[in-house]
Every structure is written in C-alpha cells, then in structure tokens.
Design a protein around this motif. Structure first.
Motif, PDB file in Angstrom:
ATOM      1  N   ALA A   1      40.724   4.831 -57.327  1.00  0.00           N
ATOM      2  CA  ALA A   1      40.577   4.571 -58.764  1.00  0.00           C
ATOM      3  C   ALA A   1      40.063   3.159 -58.962  1.00  0.00           C
ATOM      4  O   ALA A   1      40.372   2.252 -58.172  1.00  0.00           O
ATOM      5  CB  ALA A   1      41.908   4.738 -59.492  1.00  0.00           C
ATOM      6  N   LYS A   2      39.255   2.941 -60.009  1.00  0.00           N
ATOM      7  CA  LYS A   2      38.801   1.615 -60.422  1.00  0.00           C
ATOM      8  C   LYS A   2      38.235   0.788 -59.265  1.00  0.00           C
ATOM      9  O   LYS A   2      38.613  -0.358 -59.051  1.00  0.00           O
ATOM     10  CB  LYS A   2      39.948   0.845 -61.076  1.00  0.00           C
ATOM     11  N   GLY A   3      37.335   1.381 -58.520  1.00  0.00           N
ATOM     12  CA  GLY A   3      36.698   0.651 -57.433  1.00  0.00           C
ATOM     13  C   GLY A   3      37.542   0.519 -56.188  1.00  0.00           C
ATOM     14  O   GLY A   3      37.116  -0.110 -55.216  1.00  0.00           O
ATOM     15  N   THR A   4      38.718   1.080 -56.195  1.00  0.00           N
ATOM     16  CA  THR A   4      39.632   0.983 -55.059  1.00  0.00           C
ATOM     17  C   THR A   4      39.646   2.304 -54.295  1.00  0.00           C
ATOM     18  O   THR A   4      39.665   3.378 -54.893  1.00  0.00           O
ATOM     19  CB  THR A   4      41.057   0.658 -55.524  1.00  0.00           C
ATOM     20  N   PHE A   5      39.638   2.191 -52.969  1.00  0.00           N
ATOM     21  CA  PHE A   5      39.726   3.372 -52.111  1.00  0.00           C
ATOM     22  C   PHE A   5      40.753   3.064 -51.041  1.00  0.00           C
ATOM     23  O   PHE A   5      40.579   2.139 -50.242  1.00  0.00           O
ATOM     24  CB  PHE A   5      38.370   3.670 -51.470  1.00  0.00           C
ATOM     25  N   MET A   6      41.849   3.817 -51.047  1.00  0.00           N
ATOM     26  CA  MET A   6      42.942   3.538 -50.125  1.00  0.00           C
ATOM     27  C   MET A   6      43.193   4.739 -49.220  1.00  0.00           C
ATOM     28  O   MET A   6      43.220   5.878 -49.672  1.00  0.00           O
ATOM     29  CB  MET A   6      44.212   3.178 -50.895  1.00  0.00           C
ATOM     30  N   VAL A   7      43.374   4.443 -47.938  1.00  0.00           N
ATOM     31  CA  VAL A   7      43.701   5.443 -46.926  1.00  0.00           C
ATOM     32  C   VAL A   7      45.080   5.114 -46.379  1.00  0.00           C
ATOM     33  O   VAL A   7      45.266   4.067 -45.750  1.00  0.00           O
ATOM     34  CB  VAL A   7      42.673   5.452 -45.788  1.00  0.00           C
ATOM     35  N   ALA A   8      46.042   5.982 -46.654  1.00  0.00           N
ATOM     36  CA  ALA A   8      47.421   5.774 -46.196  1.00  0.00           C
ATOM     37  C   ALA A   8      47.924   4.384 -46.596  1.00  0.00           C
ATOM     38  O   ALA A   8      48.584   3.702 -45.814  1.00  0.00           O
ATOM     39  CB  ALA A   8      47.517   5.964 -44.687  1.00  0.00           C
ATOM     40  N   GLY A   9      47.563   3.973 -47.815  1.00  0.00           N
ATOM     41  CA  GLY A   9      48.042   2.702 -48.339  1.00  0.00           C
ATOM     42  C   GLY A   9      47.213   1.497 -47.971  1.00  0.00           C
ATOM     43  O   GLY A   9      47.499   0.379 -48.419  1.00  0.00           O
ATOM     44  N   THR A  10      46.161   1.663 -47.168  1.00  0.00           N
ATOM     45  CA  THR A  10      45.297   0.559 -46.759  1.00  0.00           C
ATOM     46  C   THR A  10      43.986   0.622 -47.514  1.00  0.00           C
ATOM     47  O   THR A  10      43.326   1.671 -47.564  1.00  0.00           O
ATOM     48  CB  THR A  10      45.027   0.607 -45.250  1.00  0.00           C
ATOM     49  N   ARG A  11      43.590  -0.512 -48.091  1.00  0.00           N
ATOM     50  CA  ARG A  11      42.367  -0.567 -48.894  1.00  0.00           C
ATOM     51  C   ARG A  11      41.129  -0.630 -48.000  1.00  0.00           C
ATOM     52  O   ARG A  11      41.103  -1.353 -46.999  1.00  0.00           O
ATOM     53  CB  ARG A  11      42.421  -1.798 -49.806  1.00  0.00           C
ATOM     54  N   HIS A  12      40.083   0.117 -48.390  1.00  0.00           N
ATOM     55  CA  HIS A  12      38.812   0.115 -47.657  1.00  0.00           C
ATOM     56  C   HIS A  12      37.667  -0.135 -48.644  1.00  0.00           C
ATOM     57  O   HIS A  12      37.738   0.322 -49.795  1.00  0.00           O
ATOM     58  CB  HIS A  12      38.593   1.444 -46.946  1.00  0.00           C
ATOM     59  N   PRO A  13      36.588  -0.799 -48.212  1.00  0.00           N
ATOM     60  CA  PRO A  13      35.484  -1.138 -49.134  1.00  0.00           C
ATOM     61  C   PRO A  13      34.464  -0.023 -49.306  1.00  0.00           C
ATOM     62  O   PRO A  13      33.275  -0.284 -49.476  1.00  0.00           O
ATOM     63  CB  PRO A  13      34.855  -2.359 -48.452  1.00  0.00           C
ATOM     64  N   TYR A  14      34.899   1.206 -49.295  1.00  0.00           N
ATOM     65  CA  TYR A  14      33.960   2.321 -49.321  1.00  0.00           C
ATOM     66  C   TYR A  14      33.180   2.404 -50.629  1.00  0.00           C
ATOM     67  O   TYR A  14      31.998   2.770 -50.629  1.00  0.00           O
ATOM     68  CB  TYR A  14      34.708   3.646 -49.102  1.00  0.00           C
ATOM     69  N   ILE A  15      33.825   2.106 -51.747  1.00  0.00           N
ATOM     70  CA  ILE A  15      33.144   2.222 -53.047  1.00  0.00           C
ATOM     71  C   ILE A  15      32.007   1.213 -53.130  1.00  0.00           C
ATOM     72  O   ILE A  15      30.862   1.561 -53.451  1.00  0.00           O
ATOM     73  CB  ILE A  15      34.139   2.017 -54.208  1.00  0.00           C
ATOM     74  N   ARG A  16      32.309  -0.030 -52.836  1.00  0.00           N
ATOM     75  CA  ARG A  16      31.278  -1.079 -52.884  1.00  0.00           C
ATOM     76  C   ARG A  16      30.132  -0.767 -51.930  1.00  0.00           C
ATOM     77  O   ARG A  16      28.955  -0.911 -52.279  1.00  0.00           O
ATOM     78  CB  ARG A  16      31.906  -2.427 -52.539  1.00  0.00           C
ATOM     79  N   ASN A  17      30.458  -0.338 -50.731  1.00  0.00           N
ATOM     80  CA  ASN A  17      29.415  -0.040 -49.748  1.00  0.00           C
ATOM     81  C   ASN A  17      28.532   1.126 -50.202  1.00  0.00           C
ATOM     82  O   ASN A  17      27.306   1.092 -50.013  1.00  0.00           O
ATOM     83  CB  ASN A  17      30.056   0.300 -48.399  1.00  0.00           C
TER      84      ASN A  17
ATOM     85  N   ALA B   1       9.616   4.389 -60.588  1.00  0.00           N
ATOM     86  CA  ALA B   1      11.042   4.039 -60.597  1.00  0.00           C
ATOM     87  C   ALA B   1      11.886   5.290 -60.449  1.00  0.00           C
ATOM     88  O   ALA B   1      11.783   6.231 -61.244  1.00  0.00           O
ATOM     89  CB  ALA B   1      11.393   3.319 -61.890  1.00  0.00           C
ATOM     90  N   VAL B   2      12.702   5.320 -59.397  1.00  0.00           N
ATOM     91  CA  VAL B   2      13.651   6.413 -59.205  1.00  0.00           C
ATOM     92  C   VAL B   2      15.020   5.813 -58.900  1.00  0.00           C
ATOM     93  O   VAL B   2      15.126   4.657 -58.480  1.00  0.00           O
ATOM     94  CB  VAL B   2      13.224   7.358 -58.056  1.00  0.00           C
ATOM     95  N   THR B   3      16.039   6.594 -59.113  1.00  0.00           N
ATOM     96  CA  THR B   3      17.399   6.138 -58.821  1.00  0.00           C
ATOM     97  C   THR B   3      18.074   7.148 -57.901  1.00  0.00           C
ATOM     98  O   THR B   3      17.764   8.339 -57.929  1.00  0.00           O
ATOM     99  CB  THR B   3      18.242   5.987 -60.102  1.00  0.00           C
ATOM    100  N   ALA B   4      18.993   6.628 -57.114  1.00  0.00           N
ATOM    101  CA  ALA B   4      19.796   7.481 -56.236  1.00  0.00           C
ATOM    102  C   ALA B   4      21.253   7.364 -56.649  1.00  0.00           C
ATOM    103  O   ALA B   4      21.706   6.298 -57.076  1.00  0.00           O
ATOM    104  CB  ALA B   4      19.615   7.063 -54.780  1.00  0.00           C
ATOM    105  N   GLU B   5      21.966   8.453 -56.511  1.00  0.00           N
ATOM    106  CA  GLU B   5      23.388   8.470 -56.832  1.00  0.00           C
ATOM    107  C   GLU B   5      24.203   8.550 -55.543  1.00  0.00           C
ATOM    108  O   GLU B   5      23.767   9.156 -54.565  1.00  0.00           O
ATOM    109  CB  GLU B   5      23.709   9.649 -57.739  1.00  0.00           C
ATOM    110  N   ALA B   6      25.384   7.937 -55.580  1.00  0.00           N
ATOM    111  CA  ALA B   6      26.207   7.833 -54.377  1.00  0.00           C
ATOM    112  C   ALA B   6      27.392   8.794 -54.428  1.00  0.00           C
ATOM    113  O   ALA B   6      27.971   9.036 -55.485  1.00  0.00           O
ATOM    114  CB  ALA B   6      26.718   6.408 -54.219  1.00  0.00           C
TER     115      ALA B   6
END
Length: 275
Positions: free
Chosen positions: A127-143, A162-167
C-alpha cells in the motif's frame, strides 16, 4: 499512442534485420538463468555420498538466481496464453549494465513492463508505495515505476511518437497477497490475475500501432546503444533444465531420508517390544 495517431503503412518502417530474432526468442528468465549458470554451472559436482543423501546443489550465492528463474518461467507460461495480436518479449536487456526487464508485453490494450517476484509461502502486504514480504520492506514499487518510465522513453524514441508503458508486479507462489491500497502507477497482481488484467482493459492501440511498437521493441538497439551478443535461448534453457532436474532429484532424496529415518526408528522400537 492513441487511435487518432495511427501510423500509415509508410510509418511502419521497422523490419527485424537478420540475426536479431534472438531478442524475440529469448526464454522467460533467460537473464537470471545465465547469471545462475555463470555462478554455478549445470553439472553435478557432488560426490557419490552427497548425491545419495540429496545434499543441496545450490549455495547462498546461486539460490536467488534459481528461484528468480522459476518465477519468470511461471509467468512466461501464463503470458504464452495471450493471442496472436500480442507480442511478448522476455528478459529484455536494457541500459549499459546487466539490467533487464523481466517481460515486455505489447498488445491492443497497451504496453506493459512486468516484474516477476517469487516469494513461495510468504505473506505479501502492499500500500502507498510500500511493498513488504513477511514484514520486510522491498523497493519493488519504485523500481517498477522506473522500469516502465524507461521503457516508455526508449520506445518513444524508437517509433518517434510519444508512448507510455504501464508497470505491473506479478507475485508468484506467495501464501497471501494483500493489496491494502492500489498504487497510482503500479499494479500488484498474482499470477492467476495477470491475463485478465491485461486483456480486460480498454483498447488503445490499433493493429498497425501494435505492429510498429512490436517491431521496434524486438530490436536490441531500442534498449541499448551498443547491444551485446545474445546467448542462444535454447542452450541456456537446456542447461537450466539439466540443473533443475538435479535440484529436484536432490530434494526428493532429502524428503525420502526424512521419511525413512523416523520409520526406521519406529520399526526398531517395535522390534524391541516384548510379546
């Protein structure tokens, strides 16, 4: 790229030169498989006793590459169900270093960069830019945001529009995935949700636009200024499959020993009981 910007036949100038087909044929997980094979190789170097006991083949350095390859291969099998109007590229080398995009998907509903994350048996919360695996935060959203923005910029330069890509982040093997709040620019999905997410969206590209984008995406020079030689995907996948069989064989033998030892203890105890 909107339908109003549909290119004419003369605009579709990309044809894939001979020898560049390897980018279209790259296997799911090919980059991580190559890294794994470079670190570990695919031969069984254990002794006879170690083989009989099912001793692990993978050390701490090689295990993440192995699990990553399994995750990308699983998502690759899911994406293979898309129809002929879709183009899917796997393990696309991008930039000047060893970075790659797990999957680039181009079709009537858009351009997508898909980041595969395999976390077997883990609980995922995001949620809100945060991605947690078993309570540990990972930078997956930003990446993933960076990856999609980069892909959109490179493809825009290649097609001169001009084109855009979605993640999207696709989680494989997790025990539970909780999306508490959707992210603004990154979808977090489980593997079974992926095809529906891709195909049930509004159509934004015509057949001609998809063809133009797909042809541009298939050229290594779109992603790297000086593309390096690409390995044969058949050879890489074959070597990984050999290693995978050995890993699974060792796992089954360990399980067999774990089941056999308690059984032997019970049998010994029963044999010692007086009648």
């Amino acid at each position: 790229m909107s339908a109003a910007a549909e290119p004419s036949e003369s605009d579709v100038r990309y044809t894939e030169p001979e020898g560049l087909g390897l980018l279209r044929r790259r296997a799911p997980g090919q980059s991580v498989m190559e890294e794994l094979l470079e670190v570990r190789g695919h031969r069984d170097t254990r002794g006879l006793v170690a083989r009989a006991l099912g001793v692990h083949l993978l050390d701490a350095a090689s295990r993440p590459w192995y699990w990553g390859a399994l995750g990308e291969r699983a998502v690759g099998r899911t994406l293979a169900a898309l129809g002929p109007e879709w183009t899917v590229l796997h393990a696309v080398p991008v930039g000047e270093k060893s970075a790659d995009i797990d999957h680039v998907v181009i079709g009537p509903t858009g351009i997508f960069t898909i980041n595969t994350k395999r976390h077997p048996g883990q609980r995922i919360w995001t949620a809100k830019g945060t991605f947690m695996v078993a309570g540990t935060r990972h930078p997956y959203i930003r990446n993933s945001e960076h990856e999609a923005a980069r892909a959109g910029k490179l493809l825009s330069a290649a097609v001169r529009q001009a084109v855009t890509a979605e993640a999207a982040i696709v989680v494989v093997g997790a025990q539970q995935v909780t999306v508490k709040e959707k992210h603004r620019s990154v979808a977090v999905l489980t593997e079974p949700q992926l095809l529906r997410w891709l195909t049930r969206r509004p159509v934004v590209h015509t057949h001609q636009q998809v063809a133009l984008l797909a042809a541009a995406a298939a050229q290594p020079s779109t992603w790297r200024r000086a593309p390096s030689a690409l390995s044969d995907p058949v050879e890489v996948a074959g070597s990984f499959d050999t290693l995978h069989r050995l890993v699974e064989q060792a796992r089954r033998r360990r399980i067999g020993w774990l089941l056999a030892v308690p059984a032997a203890v019970v049998a010994s105890a029963v044999g010692a009981l007086p009648f």
